[in-house]
Design a protein around this motif. Structure first.
Motif, PDB file in Angstrom:
ATOM      1  N   GLN A  47       0.828  -1.207   0.000  1.00 28.62           N
ATOM      2  CA  GLN A  47       0.000   0.000   0.000  1.00 28.62           C
ATOM      3  C   GLN A  47       0.859   1.253   0.000  1.00 28.62           C
ATOM      4  O   GLN A  47       0.629   2.186  -0.780  1.00 28.62           O
ATOM      5  N   LEU A  48       1.871   1.281   0.865  1.00 28.68           N
ATOM      6  CA  LEU A  48       2.703   2.473   0.987  1.00 28.68           C
ATOM      7  C   LEU A  48       3.460   2.750  -0.308  1.00 28.68           C
ATOM      8  O   LEU A  48       3.567   3.902  -0.747  1.00 28.68           O
ATOM      9  N   ALA A  49       3.971   1.689  -0.940  1.00 30.09           N
ATOM     10  CA  ALA A  49       4.690   1.862  -2.199  1.00 30.09           C
ATOM     11  C   ALA A  49       3.771   2.465  -3.270  1.00 30.09           C
ATOM     12  O   ALA A  49       4.187   3.364  -4.024  1.00 30.09           O
ATOM     13  N   ASN A  50       2.528   1.986  -3.322  1.00 31.68           N
ATOM     14  CA  ASN A  50       1.576   2.516  -4.302  1.00 31.68           C
ATOM     15  C   ASN A  50       1.157   3.940  -3.976  1.00 31.68           C
ATOM     16  O   ASN A  50       0.986   4.775  -4.880  1.00 31.68           O
ATOM     17  N   PHE A 255       1.550   1.315   8.308  1.00 28.74           N
ATOM     18  CA  PHE A 255       2.885   0.708   8.288  1.00 28.74           C
ATOM     19  C   PHE A 255       3.538   0.752   9.671  1.00 28.74           C
ATOM     20  O   PHE A 255       4.204  -0.188  10.086  1.00 28.74           O
ATOM     21  N   SER A 256       3.309   1.861  10.379  1.00 27.28           N
ATOM     22  CA  SER A 256       3.915   2.005  11.712  1.00 27.28           C
ATOM     23  C   SER A 256       3.232   1.125  12.745  1.00 27.28           C
ATOM     24  O   SER A 256       3.831   0.739  13.751  1.00 27.28           O
ATOM     25  N   ALA A 257       1.951   0.811  12.512  1.00 26.63           N
ATOM     26  CA  ALA A 257       1.155   0.113  13.532  1.00 26.63           C
ATOM     27  C   ALA A 257       0.991  -1.365  13.261  1.00 26.63           C
ATOM     28  O   ALA A 257       0.108  -1.994  13.821  1.00 26.63           O
ATOM     29  N   SER A 342      -8.206  -7.644   4.527  1.00 29.99           N
ATOM     30  CA  SER A 342      -7.633  -6.359   4.148  1.00 29.99           C
ATOM     31  C   SER A 342      -7.419  -5.585   5.441  1.00 29.99           C
ATOM     32  O   SER A 342      -8.360  -5.122   6.068  1.00 29.99           O
ATOM     33  N   PHE A 343      -6.151  -5.472   5.839  1.00 34.30           N
ATOM     34  CA  PHE A 343      -5.819  -4.821   7.099  1.00 34.30           C
ATOM     35  C   PHE A 343      -5.453  -3.356   6.915  1.00 34.30           C
ATOM     36  O   PHE A 343      -5.014  -2.713   7.853  1.00 34.30           O
ATOM     37  N   VAL A 344      -5.579  -2.831   5.686  1.00 36.95           N
ATOM     38  CA  VAL A 344      -5.172  -1.454   5.427  1.00 36.95           C
ATOM     39  C   VAL A 344      -6.388  -0.538   5.459  1.00 36.95           C
ATOM     40  O   VAL A 344      -7.519  -0.973   5.281  1.00 36.95           O
ATOM     41  N   SER A 345      -6.133   0.750   5.662  1.00 42.13           N
ATOM     42  CA  SER A 345      -7.233   1.692   5.886  1.00 42.13           C
ATOM     43  C   SER A 345      -7.556   2.555   4.664  1.00 42.13           C
ATOM     44  O   SER A 345      -8.452   3.387   4.732  1.00 42.13           O
ATOM     45  N   THR A 346      -6.835   2.388   3.571  1.00 45.70           N
ATOM     46  CA  THR A 346      -7.151   3.149   2.359  1.00 45.70           C
ATOM     47  C   THR A 346      -7.928   2.259   1.393  1.00 45.70           C
ATOM     48  O   THR A 346      -8.152   1.077   1.657  1.00 45.70           O
ATOM     49  N   ASN A 347      -8.302   2.832   0.256  1.00 46.00           N
ATOM     50  CA  ASN A 347      -9.052   2.053  -0.740  1.00 46.00           C
ATOM     51  C   ASN A 347      -8.148   1.397  -1.775  1.00 46.00           C
ATOM     52  O   ASN A 347      -8.601   0.959  -2.828  1.00 46.00           O
ATOM     53  N   ILE A 348      -6.853   1.334  -1.499  1.00 44.81           N
ATOM     54  CA  ILE A 348      -5.913   0.701  -2.411  1.00 44.81           C
ATOM     55  C   ILE A 348      -6.123  -0.809  -2.387  1.00 44.81           C
ATOM     56  O   ILE A 348      -6.230  -1.419  -1.327  1.00 44.81           O
ATOM     57  N   ASP A 349      -6.172  -1.421  -3.565  1.00 44.81           N
ATOM     58  CA  ASP A 349      -6.331  -2.870  -3.666  1.00 44.81           C
ATOM     59  C   ASP A 349      -5.001  -3.542  -3.323  1.00 44.81           C
ATOM     60  O   ASP A 349      -4.002  -3.363  -4.021  1.00 44.81           O
TER      61      ASP A 349
END
Length: 855
Positions: A47-50, A255-257, A342-349
């Motif tokens: 996610q962060l890379a994208n 990423f930090s959490a 999906s453990f991320v908080s944005t809408n990135i796939d």
């Protein structure tokens, strides 16, 4: 030492079933902790890379700055890097496409995530670089050297502090093309262009109109939003001149959490506690099986320390095997789970993320496995050394004890027969073991009950989602995106007519809206509002941003229920030269206390307020002053259930025809559509056909919102139920092994019962009833905890929405009877299956051999 290692291995081999359960308990705990952490780290890295590619590396942006402020922010103690660009207004095309125009700054462009794919950056006046997507929307080819004509629109403040609009035609030569990843343009985005700028030269704007914006990257990734807001407050920058790079901050926080994520942490705790209960119980059961041998070893001189080594070595072997198996299972689980969770908080796939295994996650899994085994075995190890030789040789079930007959035993006997009474007494022969079994089975209950009662509940989604409640009774809302200029685009009467004639359309509503300003004496504004917007008391008269809008009469009738004071009908009943207006006098503090606050002090029905609205005159737009009377005030809950700006601005509603006349508007910013039952999809597809040739036309769909929330809920249910299944698997092993052990240590007792006339069928019935009691007790605990959790959810929801948005008529707590009954049924079935498998030995019991077994 070798002797005790040999004995430890011999006991593990002899108790093969319990050994498998112990290893599996450790392995499942390690698998879940390791697997979820690997999934989260892999997804957060992807996610962060994208996000860096799409949204750049900056974390916050401050606008409408002067040169002195840009230097202060650049040298701020929290700022690591910043880049400054001049704000040169907006580029507007003839068909209404609008894009932000900035001065060229290489650092600003790179930190914003743009890549130059053709040409070069502007190096002299009149040159420009544009995004590939902008050229596509304008219907132009990516051909360098082309001359493109725009209108330059710039809002500025004059010498009296009043907002004005500068608008002139300007031609640019295209010298470069910028681009971002395709995924960036699938969501919300703003188009930008960059041109040459140098102070003192003949630029695209007069120097007096130019302000600056600065993007900032902080030194630390901790508390990003908080530190950016502190910078804003340090330099008295208003809320409307500050934004965070929300997608990047969310990705950095993810990423930090990683290891402290609430989602994974909750499940890790559940699975670890359940595994500890299983392993602890199994070690205690092993003690019962080993106790006579322990007594004999103590009698021939073995020390407490030596005997404790047996359990210690068993724990070590189980830990090693469980860790290896758990890590292997965790790798497999992560490959499968990365598509499910999906453990991320944005809408990135992130479903196609590569699996990343770090030593940190391996070490965390080892620590979890070690903690599970140590906590589980420490008490049995201590107990082992406390057993005296005589006591050990005399007892097999140390927890056994006589139970007194109590009054409720007769009731149990009357309801479930003698086998039911005996089953109840058997359950409580070892209270501590029963408590462990009941708690382990109940662990997953609160999660299951909460999810069934709350997650994916359509009535709750419709009542609590602000995106859905703002839709009112409409099924669709048509508007335009941010990359358009309202005075050069919009929906026409022909569009309204075409949509009205679609088969299945029940009602069509129209809305005119524009951003204007409210003129106020600075002392008339609420103090918190002034601080929030960076308004200084040095200026006596100030202008604050408002949204001015007008609705058709049908929609206005539907808004009557949101009137706090005055009457909606006053809009059409002006008694003198001042038109009446309906006013929403609140803003939502999204930075500090997250509540609704007042804007104008003591604003009452009948007060005259001065507003300035944009007025079209030919191809120019200017702000003109209008006096309006407050005919009605809206309730706080308008932000939540009405057609609001969601608390960003004060809102002023005027009669639609009057507003269109004085502003020169001939088009609508929004069309709302109600469809007939069952016609949603057909109407949606037909409207899309009408919007095909309208750049940046958007359509909100209530059905799509509901489906989105439901799909999210479905994914959550699937992932949660996988965890529930794992917990119940461990708990089921606990029940099975406990019942099986009870059969072994009570063989003499069962043989005696058979000898005095009890049939094998009655013994089997007693064992099954015993397991049902475990299930019922577990269900009661799960019901209490799960019911309380659901109650807390509704209480928190009501408090947050009523205090934060002033919302009323919110969903109320109802005891989750159906989820509790479902969970109870599942648990009782698991317990019955465990007892049925365990009780098969009773049918083959030989009475004579059983009587010869000394308990």
């Amino acid at each position: 030492m070798k002797v005790y290692i040999h004995l430890a291995l011999a006991y593990l081999k002899k108790q093969r079933g319990r050994t498998i359960a112990l290893v599996l308990g450790v392995a499942l705990a390690v698998m879940l902790v390791f697997g979820t952490n690997v999934i989260f780290e892999s997804q957060s890295r992807n996610q962060l890379a994208n996000i860096y590619k799409m949204y750049g590396t900056y974390q916050g942006i401050f606008t409408n700055l002067n040169k002195d402020l840009t230097e202060k922010i650049k040298n701020d103690k929290d700022a690591s890097k910043s880049a400054v660009a001049a704000n040169l207004g907006n580029l507007v095309t003839d068909n209404g496409i609008s894009m932000i125009l900035n001065s060229t700054d290489k650092d600003y462009i790179e930190m914003s995530g743009y890549t130059l794919i053709k040409g070069h950056l502007p190096n002299k006046q009149g040159e420009i670089v544009l995004e590939s997507q902008a050229l596509k929307k304008m219907g132009l080819k990516e051909k360098l050297g082309e001359t493109i004509n725009f209108k330059i629109k710039r809002e500025y403040k004059d010498e009296n502090g009043l907002n004005q609009i500068y608008m002139e035609n300007k031609s640019f030569k295209l010298v470069g093309i910028l681009d971002k990843p395709k995924q960036y343009y699938e969501g919300y985005y703003s188009l930008r262009g960059f041109t040459y700028f140098k102070e003192g030269e003949n630029n695209v704007l007069p120097d007096d109109f130019i302000t600056y914006e600065e993007i900032v990257k902080l030194k630390s990734n901790a508390n990003l939003s908080g530190k950016l807001n502190q910078i804003r407050e340090r330099y008295n920058i208003g809320r409307q001149d500050y934004e965070v790079n929300n997608q990047l901050i969310a990705a950095l926080n993810d990423f930090s959490a990683q290891s402290t994520n609430a989602f994974t942490y909750k499940f890790n705790i559940l699975i670890v506690i359940t595994a500890i209960l299983l392993i602890y119980n199994m070690f205690n059961i092993s003690l019962i099986d080993m106790i006579k041998q322990i007594g004999m070893m103590r009698a021939i001189g073995s020390s407490k320390k030596q005997l404790r080594l047996i359990i210690g070595f068993q724990s070590l072997f189980i830990l090693i095997i469980g860790l290896v198996l758990g890590l292997l299972m965790g790798i497999a689980f992560s490959y499968f789970g990365i598509k499910l969770y999906s453990f991320v908080s944005t809408n990135i796939d992130v479903s196609e993320s590569s699996v990343y295994i770090s030593m940190k996650n391996v070490w965390n899994a080892v620590k979890v496995g070690a903690l599970t085994v140590i906590v589980s075995s420490i008490i049995p190890i201590w107990i082992l050394g406390m057993i005296s030789p005589i006591e050990a040789m005399r007892k097999s079930d140390r927890s056994g004890g006589k139970q007194r007959n109590r009054g409720y035993h007769k009731l149990i006997k009357k309801i479930s027969g003698i086998t039911g009474e005996m089953a109840y007494k058997n359950v409580w022969r070892n209270k501590w073991r029963t408590i462990i079994i009941v708690v382990s089975v109940a662990m997953a209950g609160y999660l299951f009950i909460n999810d069934i009662a709350v997650v994916n509940k359509e009535s709750l989604i419709s009542a609590m989602s602000i995106t859905i409640t703002n839709m009112q009774d409409n099924d669709f809302k048509l508007s335009f995106g941010t990359n358009t200029e309202p005075y050069f685009t919009g929906y026409t009467n022909d569009d309204v007519k075409a949509i009205s004639q679609i088969e299945g359309v029940k009602k069509v509503g129209t809305k005119v809206s524009m951003i204007g300003f409210l003129e106020s004496d600075v002392n008339d504004l609420d103090n918190d509002f002034k601080k929030y917007n960076g308004i200084s008391n040095t200026n006596k008269n100030v202008e604050t941003t408002i949204e001015v809008k007008g609705y058709d009469d049908d929609q206005l009738q539907g808004f009557k229920k949101y009137i706090d004071k005055g009457y909606m009908s006053s809009l059409n009943n002006s008694s003198d030269k001042y038109p009446n207006a309906v006013v929403y006098n609140y803003y939502y503090d999204i930075l500090n206390n997250h509540k609704l606050e007042g804007i104008r002090k003591d604003l009452n029905v009948g007060d005259i307020i001065i507003i300035r609205i944009p007025v079209a005159k030919g191809d120019k737009i200017t702000y003109e002053e209008q006096n309006v009377r407050v005919g009605a005030l809206l309730k706080q809950e308008w932000i939540f259930r009405g057609d609001s700006t969601r608390g960003r601005y004060m809102e002023v509603i005027l009669p639609q025809k009057y507003l269109m006349t004085i502003s020169g508007k001939s088009t609508y910013e929004q069309i709302s559509v109600q469809s007939k039952p069952g016609k949603d999809t057909y109407v949606y597809n037909r409207i899309n056909k009408i919007l095909e040739n309208k750049p940046f036309a958007e359509m909100e769909s209530k059905l799509s919102y509901i489906e989105t929330y439901k799909n999210f809920g479905t994914r959550k249910l699937k992932s949660d139920f996988l965890i529930v299944s794992l917990i119940l698997l461990i708990a089921g092993m606990n029940v099975y092994n406990t019942l099986k052990t009870n059969l072994l240590i009570r063989t003499n007792e069962f043989a005696t019962l058979r000898a005095i006339g009890m049939t094998a069928k009655q013994l089997k019935s007693m064992i099954i009833k015993e397991s049902i009691i475990y299930g019922l007790l577990s269900s009661i605990i799960a019901a209490l905890i799960g019911g309380y959790r659901v109650y807390r959810f509704y209480k928190m929801l009501n408090e947050d929405y009523s205090h934060g948005f002033g919302a009323t008529h919110l969903p109320q707590f109802k005891f989750p009877v159906i989820p509790i009954l479902l969970y109870s049924a599942i648990v009782i079935v698991i317990c019955i299956l465990s007892s049925y498998v365990s009780a098969k030995k009773v049918e083959k019991l030989n009475i004579v051999e059983g009587l010869n077994v000394i308990e």
